[in-house]
Design an enzyme around this catalytic site. Structure first.
Site, PDB file in Angstrom:
ATOM      1  N   GLU A   1      -4.351  -6.595 -29.024  1.00 43.43           N
ATOM      2  CA  GLU A   1      -3.799  -7.917 -28.690  1.00 43.43           C
ATOM      3  C   GLU A   1      -4.908  -8.673 -27.983  1.00 43.43           C
ATOM      4  O   GLU A   1      -5.307  -8.327 -26.871  1.00 43.43           O
ATOM      5  CB  GLU A   1      -2.580  -7.763 -27.789  1.00 43.43           C
TER       6      GLU A   1
ATOM      7  N   CYS B   1      -2.308 -15.212 -22.325  1.00 47.12           N
ATOM      8  CA  CYS B   1      -2.909 -15.328 -23.660  1.00 47.12           C
ATOM      9  C   CYS B   1      -2.157 -16.334 -24.515  1.00 47.12           C
ATOM     10  O   CYS B   1      -2.715 -16.893 -25.450  1.00 47.12           O
ATOM     11  CB  CYS B   1      -2.910 -13.964 -24.332  1.00 47.12           C
TER      12      CYS B   1
ATOM     13  N   GLU C   1       3.094  -5.203 -31.847  1.00 49.24           N
ATOM     14  CA  GLU C   1       3.795  -4.373 -30.885  1.00 49.24           C
ATOM     15  C   GLU C   1       5.185  -4.965 -30.703  1.00 49.24           C
ATOM     16  O   GLU C   1       5.501  -6.016 -31.229  1.00 49.24           O
ATOM     17  CB  GLU C   1       3.007  -4.297 -29.572  1.00 49.24           C
TER      18      GLU C   1
END
Ligand code: NAD
Length: 496
Positions: free
Chosen positions: A265, A299, A477
């Site tokens: 990620e 993020c 995920e």
């Protein structure tokens, strides 16, 4: 500035934080400082794991796979994970103090998001694992007797978990919980900037009775240090990493000789699209959150905001008014926004504020550092900043800044908005603000990202797929997707 009460106090003040290897807390000669970004003060030192300690942790993790942990039933394993969650909940104030001590983030965020989500991750994956079934296919055979195929899920083995500093506890547990639920053993490395909540997690694992070697914690830096020793080690079967894209590329290289399974990620340069038909106030409030939450260090934050021309001027003015009103301070000041993670990161963010000017952008508000007249001037604060007028190929529009800043540009047509949003090497998420349902779906479907929010931002159900495309990551995920990454599915074919 309010003085902290005893309940606020950082739990490791003046101590050396240990690593946790094979069920023991280990201190070693090598150490580094843990600095509070609110005032630049050293609050603790941290044991740095060298290659030998990383090796010990990984060997313990390998051995634990065939110990009591490997023999536990799914129900027993999940009961243990729930105990971990309950201990986190019981020690909630300590976890909050650890997290805000390392990051300077607001108490509001740590108490409403970071720590509760950390505990929720263990509950959620215990639930999911208990509910997981397996596939079964009947097949015909030429002799007419047929065969039965069924799958079983086995652990991948030893998993390295590497976490960043922005949402330290939330993101570490997001990987540790499903990895353990699936029966793996873990060696985790938090960011060197945020060692504290992970150290409390090791204590909680110990108290809950997680067998030695099942969860190990190594502190330290990344390149040519603890992180690299971990990801390049032959005992690691899978690596679950969250962090910068360049770090992901380096880890991929280290992992290549061992052909390790990777879940990445990575970074983002996310767009928010505001159409003129959107609920204006909701779009302004939502974009405030998506730009400035956690001081822009999520993020998923929107660093590029595109606004349909009829409401462009009004939107810029409304966002700037609210941004100017944001208060800055430490966790105990009840401020809206905390510092950045470090002075080094502050220098990086400030370099983009300066670059925006040389790239001929207009700084609508912010663009510098605040002045407090007290010890917070030694901290890592920057002003919330709004930019306009930059060319689409300007570095400030192309590169991830990871601070409380966005660039706002106008657009005239839906197709143009879609093109602008997708004109990036990243592909993590997007936010679309419109009251037109057909448009919402049409635009969302065209976004080259892993997640789109329509008329909201960062609304998360732990069961949905999460991840990025392009330079923003590999794999998904969340829910069944995490269980798939952390398990090896094996097929057994029985001839009848
Ligand atoms: P970073 O990549 O600098 O560090 C992350 C972790 O990797 C740290 O623990 C670090 O010590 C370790 N590391 C660094 N080099 C390594 C190496 N060569 N080998 C092994 N480990 C190494 O990231 P950061 O600055 O801590 O976090 C910010 C970044 O994380 C931003 O780019 C942000 O977008 C990204 N991020 C992404 C997501 C997501 O879900 N996509 C979530 C949060 C943060």
């Amino acid at each position: 500035m309010r003085s902290p009460t005893p309940a606020d106090l950082y739990p490791f003040a003046g101590q050396q934080l240990p690593c946790y290897v094979n069920g023991e807390f280990v201190r070693a000669a090598g150490s580094f400082e843990n600095v509070n970004p609110v005032n630049g003060r050293v609050i603790a030192t941290v044991t740095a794991a060298d290659a030998a300690l990383v090796d010990r942790a990984l060997r313990a993790a390998r051995a634990a796979l065939s110990g009591p942990w490997g023999r536990m039933s799914v129900a027993e394993r999940c009961a243990l994970l729930r105990k971990v969650a309950e201990r986190i909940e019981q020690r909630f104030p300590e976890f909050v103090s650890a997290e805000v001590g390392d990051t300077g983030k607001t108490l509001k965020q740590a108490t409403s998001l970071d720590i509760p989500r950390g505990a929720a991750n263990f509950h959620a994956y215990a639930d999911l694992l208990l509910a997981r079934g397996s596939e079964c296919f009947e097949m015909s055979t030429p002799d007419g007797r047929g065969a039965l195929n069924y799958s079983v899920h086995k652990p991948v083995g030893v998993v390295a978990v590497i976490a960043p500093w922005n949402l330290p506890f939330l993101l570490m547990t997001w990987k540790v919980a499903p990895a353990l639920a699936c029966g793996n053993t873990v060696v985790a490395k938090p960011s060197e900037e945020t060692p504290s909540s992970a150290t409390l997690l090791a204590q909680v694992m110990h108290e809950a009775g997680v067998p030695p070697g099942v969860f190990n914690l190594v502190h330290g830096f990344g390149p040519a240090a603890t992180g690299e020793a971990l990801v390049s080690h032959p005992e690691v079967n899978a690596i679950a990493f969250t962090g910068e894209t360049a770090t992901g590329a380096a880890i991929m290289k280290s992992a290549a000789p061992g052909v390790k399974a990777l879940s990445f990620e990575l970074g983002g340069k996310n767009a928010a699209l505001i159409f003129a038909d959107a609920d204006f106030e909701a779009a302004v409030a939502g974009t405030m959150r998506s730009v400035f939450s956690n001081t822009g260090q999520v993020c998923l934050c929107s660093e590029r905001v595109y606004v349909e021309r009829p409401v462009f001027e009004r939107f810029v003015a409304a966002l700037a008014t609210r941004a100017r009103a944001l208060t800055l301070g430490g966790p105990h000041d009840a401020a809206d926004m905390g510092p950045l993670i470090s002075r080094a990161h502050r220098d990086k963010v400030l370099s983009y504020y300066h670059l925006a000017r040389t790239e001929h952008g207009e700084v609508v508000c912010g663009g510098g550092t605040p002045h407090f007249g007290d010890e917070r001037d030694q901290g890592a604060f920057v002003e919330p900043t709004i930019l306009t007028g930059l060319a689409e190929d300007a570095r400030c529009v192309k590169e991830e800044i990871f601070g409380p800043v966005c660039h706002i540009a106008p657009f005239d047509a839906e197709a143009e908005a879609v093109r602008l949003a997708n004109d990036t090497r990243y592909g993590l998420c997007a936010a679309v603000w419109t009251s037109n349902l057909q448009r919402a779906h049409r635009v969302a479907r065209q976004m080259e990202v892993g997640s789109v929010w329509v008329n909201d931002w960062y609304l998360r159900d732990l069961r949905v797929p999460f991840g990025g495309v392009k330079l923003s990551g590999i794999g998904r995920e969340g829910g069944a997707h995490s269980l798939a990454f952390f398990s090896e599915a094996m097929n057994i074919c029985v001839k009848l």
